[in-house]
Scaffold this active site. Structure first.
Site, PDB file in Angstrom:
ATOM      1  N   HIS A 123      -7.266 -36.724  59.253  1.00 27.47           N
ATOM      2  CA  HIS A 123      -7.764 -37.678  58.266  1.00 27.47           C
ATOM      3  C   HIS A 123      -9.283 -37.812  58.287  1.00 27.47           C
ATOM      4  O   HIS A 123      -9.894 -38.175  57.277  1.00 27.47           O
ATOM      5  CB  HIS A 123      -7.129 -39.049  58.495  1.00 27.47           C
ATOM      6  CG  HIS A 123      -5.651 -39.065  58.223  1.00 27.47           C
ATOM      7  ND1 HIS A 123      -4.855 -40.140  58.515  1.00 27.47           N
ATOM      8  CD2 HIS A 123      -4.827 -38.125  57.688  1.00 27.47           C
ATOM      9  CE1 HIS A 123      -3.599 -39.871  58.174  1.00 27.47           C
ATOM     10  NE2 HIS A 123      -3.559 -38.654  57.680  1.00 27.47           N
ATOM     11  N   PHE A 169      -0.330 -38.340  64.295  1.00 26.68           N
ATOM     12  CA  PHE A 169      -1.592 -37.786  64.790  1.00 26.68           C
ATOM     13  C   PHE A 169      -2.705 -37.802  63.741  1.00 26.68           C
ATOM     14  O   PHE A 169      -3.563 -36.907  63.710  1.00 26.68           O
ATOM     15  CB  PHE A 169      -1.390 -36.358  65.314  1.00 26.68           C
ATOM     16  CG  PHE A 169      -0.131 -36.194  66.114  1.00 26.68           C
ATOM     17  CD1 PHE A 169       0.142 -37.037  67.183  1.00 26.68           C
ATOM     18  CD2 PHE A 169       0.801 -35.219  65.792  1.00 26.68           C
ATOM     19  CE1 PHE A 169       1.311 -36.914  67.916  1.00 26.68           C
ATOM     20  CE2 PHE A 169       1.973 -35.083  66.517  1.00 26.68           C
ATOM     21  CZ  PHE A 169       2.232 -35.938  67.583  1.00 26.68           C
ATOM     22  N   CYS A 170      -2.725 -38.826  62.886  1.00 29.54           N
ATOM     23  CA  CYS A 170      -3.739 -38.939  61.822  1.00 29.54           C
ATOM     24  C   CYS A 170      -3.824 -37.647  61.009  1.00 29.54           C
ATOM     25  O   CYS A 170      -4.907 -37.194  60.639  1.00 29.54           O
ATOM     26  CB  CYS A 170      -5.104 -39.299  62.402  1.00 29.54           C
ATOM     27  SG  CYS A 170      -5.160 -40.952  63.105  1.00 29.54           S
ATOM     28  N   ALA A 171      -2.655 -37.071  60.755  1.00 28.21           N
ATOM     29  CA  ALA A 171      -2.552 -35.863  59.929  1.00 28.21           C
ATOM     30  C   ALA A 171      -1.228 -35.931  59.171  1.00 28.21           C
ATOM     31  O   ALA A 171      -0.399 -35.033  59.245  1.00 28.21           O
ATOM     32  CB  ALA A 171      -2.625 -34.607  60.790  1.00 28.21           C
TER      33      ALA A 171
END
Length: 458
Positions: free
Chosen positions: A129, A375-377
């Site tokens: 992100h 995982f901010c993805a």
């Protein structure tokens, strides 16, 4: 001979000394164990060398660029010498700038703030992100997840060839995925970008701690990375690369240090002349210790030799992948396939397990620290799990009870400070949890899966 026993024959280097290597943590069943830190992709432990360098400097701490006193001058020299060290570590070109920020996220937001107003940004949906989200004021083209490195290049070339009207363009790409650890074809993507008149920024947050990053050799325009992933967790980051867009834009932050001259006008307003150097985007009192810690880590990794570090890490990657392959219930996540080169970052799911429950059991019952979630993805995880793009998921554990399936995964990550024993314990723990189940009951509390301390042992 096991992959671990083979280490001695391969003459692999020893793990680099890191802080916390002897820390013990309690187990839910009683007793304690040396903590196995296997969450390097989030924040790597600080190198002992970095800590020692910072401790030696701390008594001489002073304000930079501000004072005539000895400590201020010493701190200013240390700050600017750190800039030179980072430039050398990254193989910067003579006219590149090195700007110190708070993190990779801050670096990419800085770059997003200076792109020309009519710039079009191309970014893969597979990005973290920090790379996916900063471009809110630009025209953004999101590229579908490629399934091979060649497809990544082809997708970019087609998107750049189709763009209208022709104008400034920027490509943002990761060097190594924070989810799969797979290496991206950065040099080929840079060539494709430049062939179509675009520039490229490399998110090296997961690449720089594991592999050498050379701006000139890769022919990228900018590189961004964080200290806390480079064994220097002190809240600093770097944006390095071409100076023109940085020099031509308004400062990222307005304030002291960014300005060369400020004067009142006769009409009551203020005239400002901004610096044209890196100082233009470093307003305020900088994090001198954080900057110095990055420089110290750069020196330590360079002196250890990336060839040695890469060889040892690949030994650990092979051990993890072999261990997980022996458990049929485990599915390792990958975009480019089993043979794709990768760093020490591996994500997986376990059939029949909520990933947060599995990660909690690794911690509570084995003293192993991994990460679970998206995982901010988020778009990448949805692609890898073949889920609906609209399916609900969160960074961190979702509101799901142990045993309930949810959209999240488990990530194990490691690096220069990881001993073989931690990997051996992790592989053994995965096998035991899958074959025997957890030894304790768990519940969801505040969005996290935690041991139910009021429950009896199973």
């Amino acid at each position: 001979m096991s992959v671990f026993a083979a280490a001695a024959d391969q003459s692999l280097c020893a793990p680099l000394p890191v802080l916390g290597k002897d820390v013990t943590v309690p187990l839910v069943m009683g007793g304690d164990v040396t903590y196995a830190a296997l969450d390097y992709a989030a924040s790597a432990p600080a190198l002992q060398r970095v800590w020692d360098d910072v401790a030696a400097y701390a008594p001489y701490y002073g304000s930079v660029h501000r004072g005539a006193g000895y400590l201020s001058q010493l701190s200013t020299d240390l700050f600017e010498n750190s800039r030179s060290t980072v430039a050398e570590f990254l193989g910067c070109r003579a006219d590149d700038q090195v700007i110190f920020t708070r993190s990779t996220t801050d670096s990419l937001n800085l770059l997003a703030a200076v792109v020309p107003a009519d710039c079009e940004v191309f970014v893969y949906e597979t990005e973290h992100h920090a790379s996916l989200l900063p471009w809110r004021d630009a025209r953004v083209t999101y590229l579908n997840a490629p399934r091979t490195p060649a497809q990544a290049v082809e997708t970019l070339e087609q998107a750049l060839a189709d763009r209208e009207p022709y104008g400034p363009a920027l490509v943002c790409v990761t060097g190594a995925s924070n989810v799969t650890g797979e290496l991206w074809p950065v040099k080929e993507l840079a060539a494709a970008a430049h062939a179509h008149g675009a520039r490229i920024v490399l998110d090296a947050a997961q690449l720089a701690p594991h592999h050498p990053v050379d701006i000139a050799d890769l022919d990228v325009d900018w590189v961004a990375f964080s200290g806390h992933k480079l064994y220097a967790p002190f809240g600093s980051g770097v944006l390095a690369g071409r100076a023109d867009w940085l020099r031509d834009a308004e400062p990222y932050l307005a304030g002291g240090g960014a300005s060369r001259r400020v004067a009142r006008r006769t009409d009551g307003g203020v005239d400002v002349e901004w610096h044209s150097t890196a100082a233009r985007h470093e307003a305020g009192s900088p994090n001198v210790i954080g900057v110095y810690s990055i420089a110290s880590a750069c020196k330590a990794l360079t002196e250890a030799g990336f060839d040695n570090l890469v060889a040892r890490e690949q030994h650990l990657v092979a051990a993890v992948r072999a261990g997980l392959a022996d458990v049929p219930e485990v599915k390792v996540l990958s975009l480019f396939g089993d043979d794709a080169p990768r760093v020490g970052v591996i994500s997986f799911v376990v059939e029949g397990w909520n990933s947060s429950h599995f990660a909690a059991a690794l911690s509570a019952e084995y003293g192993i620290g991994v990460r679970d979630g998206l995982f901010c993805a988020h778009p990448l995880i949805r692609t890898l799990l073949s889920s609906d793009p609209q399916e609900v998921g969160e960074c961190g554990a979702p509101e799901a009870e142990p045993g309930e399936l949810s959209l999240n995964a488990i990530r194990v990550s490691f690096g220069a400070g990881t001993p073989d024993e931690h990997i051996e314990r992790f592989v053994r723990a995965v096998g035991e949890l899958v074959s025997k189940g957890a030894q304790w009951k768990y519940r969801t509390e505040g969005g996290r899966c935690v041991p139910d301390r009021g429950a009896a042992q199973l």
